[in-house]
Design an enzyme around this catalytic site. Structure first.
Site, PDB file in Angstrom:
ATOM      1  N   LYS A 278       0.839  -1.205   0.000  1.00  0.00           N
ATOM      2  CA  LYS A 278       0.000   0.000   0.000  1.00  0.00           C
ATOM      3  C   LYS A 278       0.868   1.248   0.000  1.00  0.00           C
ATOM      4  O   LYS A 278       0.588   2.216  -0.703  1.00  0.00           O
ATOM      5  CB  LYS A 278      -0.935  -0.003   1.219  1.00  0.00           C
ATOM      6  CG  LYS A 278      -2.115  -0.935   1.036  1.00  0.00           C
ATOM      7  CD  LYS A 278      -2.889  -1.184   2.308  1.00  0.00           C
ATOM      8  CE  LYS A 278      -3.947  -2.254   2.070  1.00  0.00           C
ATOM      9  NZ  LYS A 278      -4.527  -2.796   3.290  1.00  0.00           N
TER      10      LYS A 278
ATOM     11  N   GLN B 261      -4.800  -1.605   9.403  1.00  0.00           N
ATOM     12  CA  GLN B 261      -4.729  -2.942   8.814  1.00  0.00           C
ATOM     13  C   GLN B 261      -5.365  -3.969   9.762  1.00  0.00           C
ATOM     14  O   GLN B 261      -4.985  -4.057  10.932  1.00  0.00           O
ATOM     15  CB  GLN B 261      -3.257  -3.296   8.531  1.00  0.00           C
ATOM     16  CG  GLN B 261      -3.059  -4.592   7.804  1.00  0.00           C
ATOM     17  CD  GLN B 261      -3.598  -4.555   6.371  1.00  0.00           C
ATOM     18  OE1 GLN B 261      -3.366  -3.609   5.624  1.00  0.00           O
ATOM     19  NE2 GLN B 261      -4.328  -5.580   5.984  1.00  0.00           N
TER      20      GLN B 261
ATOM     21  N   ASP C 242     -11.163   3.097   3.878  1.00  0.00           N
ATOM     22  CA  ASP C 242     -11.553   1.690   3.761  1.00  0.00           C
ATOM     23  C   ASP C 242     -13.080   1.583   3.771  1.00  0.00           C
ATOM     24  O   ASP C 242     -13.623   0.520   3.464  1.00  0.00           O
ATOM     25  CB  ASP C 242     -10.992   0.912   4.962  1.00  0.00           C
ATOM     26  CG  ASP C 242     -10.119  -0.249   4.525  1.00  0.00           C
ATOM     27  OD1 ASP C 242     -10.031  -0.490   3.315  1.00  0.00           O
ATOM     28  OD2 ASP C 242      -9.537  -0.898   5.416  1.00  0.00           O
TER      29      ASP C 242
END
Ligand code: NAD
Length: 285
Positions: free
Chosen positions: A54, A98, A121
């Site tokens: 990422k 994460q 997200d």
């Protein structure tokens, strides 16, 4: 094989090229790059790879990407404090924590701590609510990537029957809502669904997001259906397989995503796209 392959790598590349242009335009207008901060707690090897990818992918498209690594025994309070700091930092447009987090940390508490305007997200309660209400918000990356794939192959969900297999908050539920927003008639199937073959057999669009290799059999697929396989399953042979029994399904589908190289590459591309969207939305106030 009769189905056309949906090339996730190529579509993701196109998305990244668009993001690069928009990130450059943003930097020119606002005098700074869009910023994405990824928080990693612990040393899970798969998560470490994702986070590194990422960071790299961000920097390649002109997004200032940075990772914050906390030890596995970091307290929930420490994670919440870090997220709070990133919320307050005006140069940060996107925050991603994460998952999975270590067991002693409540993922809901952490995800909900992220400022909704920076929740790239799209997994926090605010953005999930906005999605259900059909209002503008940040959408979860994998489902959003699936929708982009449908668009790219010219598949308009309007009036079509869509069956989503899997009802997770990460994939199944959000994609069902995205399809509904595009006027599909949506059925969400799951582990307690009766007659799964019959349900899948009605679908013009099948989305498989289960995590069971080859669960969806080829002869369940309605001839001409579009099949999006979100599943990523590592088999004993070391290779990756989807949730759909690919070869026979490809004999009946009109379009199908391979695994790997289908839905997978879209996720990071859509994360980058969400980050630039978040940057513009925040800059517009
Ligand atoms: P999850 O375990 O949270 O949810 C799985 C869902 O499948 C559940 O809702 C469950 O009810 C349903 N299910 C389980 N067994 C079933 C059965 N026999 N019949 C019908 N439904 C059944 O999983 P998830 O996070 O939604 O992920 C699903 C898959 O997608 C996994 O393989 C995961 O690795 C993959 N995934 C891929 C990406 C990507 O970037 N391509 C992103 C997220 C998840």
């Amino acid at each position: 094989m009769t189905a056309e392959l949906i090339d996730g790598k190529a579509i993701a590349k196109k998305v990244r090229a668009e993001v690069k242009e928009r990130a450059a335009a943003f930097a020119e207008t606002y005098g700074r790059q869009p910023g994405l901060e990824v928080v990693l707690v612990g040393e899970d090897p798969a998560s470490q790879v994702y986070v590194r990818n990422k960071e790299r992918a961000s920097n390649k498209v002109g997004i200032r990407g940075a990772a914050h690594r906390l030890p596995a025994d970091a307290s929930e309070a420490a994670v919440l404090e870090l997220v709070g700091k990133l919320n307050a930092d005006d140069a940060v447009d996107g925050i991603l924590v994460q998952l999975p987090l270590p067991d002693h940390i409540d993922p809901n508490a952490v995800v909900d701590q992220i400022d909704a305007a920076k929740d790239v997200d799209g997994l926090g309660a605010v953005n999930a609510g906005l999605l259900v209400l059909g209002r503008q918000g940040l959408r979860p990356c994998t489902p959003f990537g699936c929708m982009r794939m449908l668009e790219e192959i010219g598949c308009d969900p309007k009036g079509k029957r869509a069956v989503v297999v899997g009802r997770s908050n990460l994939v199944g539920k959000p994609i069902a809502h995205l399809l509904l927003q595009k006027h599909a008639t949506v059925t969400v199937a799951h582990s307690r669904t009766q007659d799964l073959p019959g349900v899948v057999g009605q679908a013009d669009i099948v989305v498989a997001a289960v995590g069971v290799q080859g669960l969806v059999k080829g002869d369940w697929i309605k001839p001409g259906a579009v099949v999006l396989d979100v599943g990523i399953n590592r088999a004993d042979d070391g290779k990756l397989y989807g949730d759909v029994d690919f070869e026979p399904a490809a004999e009946r589908a009109s379009h199908i995503t391979p695994v790997p190289g289908g839905v997978g590459p879209m996720t990071i591309a859509m994360l980058l796209s969400n980050t630039v969207d978040a940057a513009y939305a925040r800059a517009a106030g």
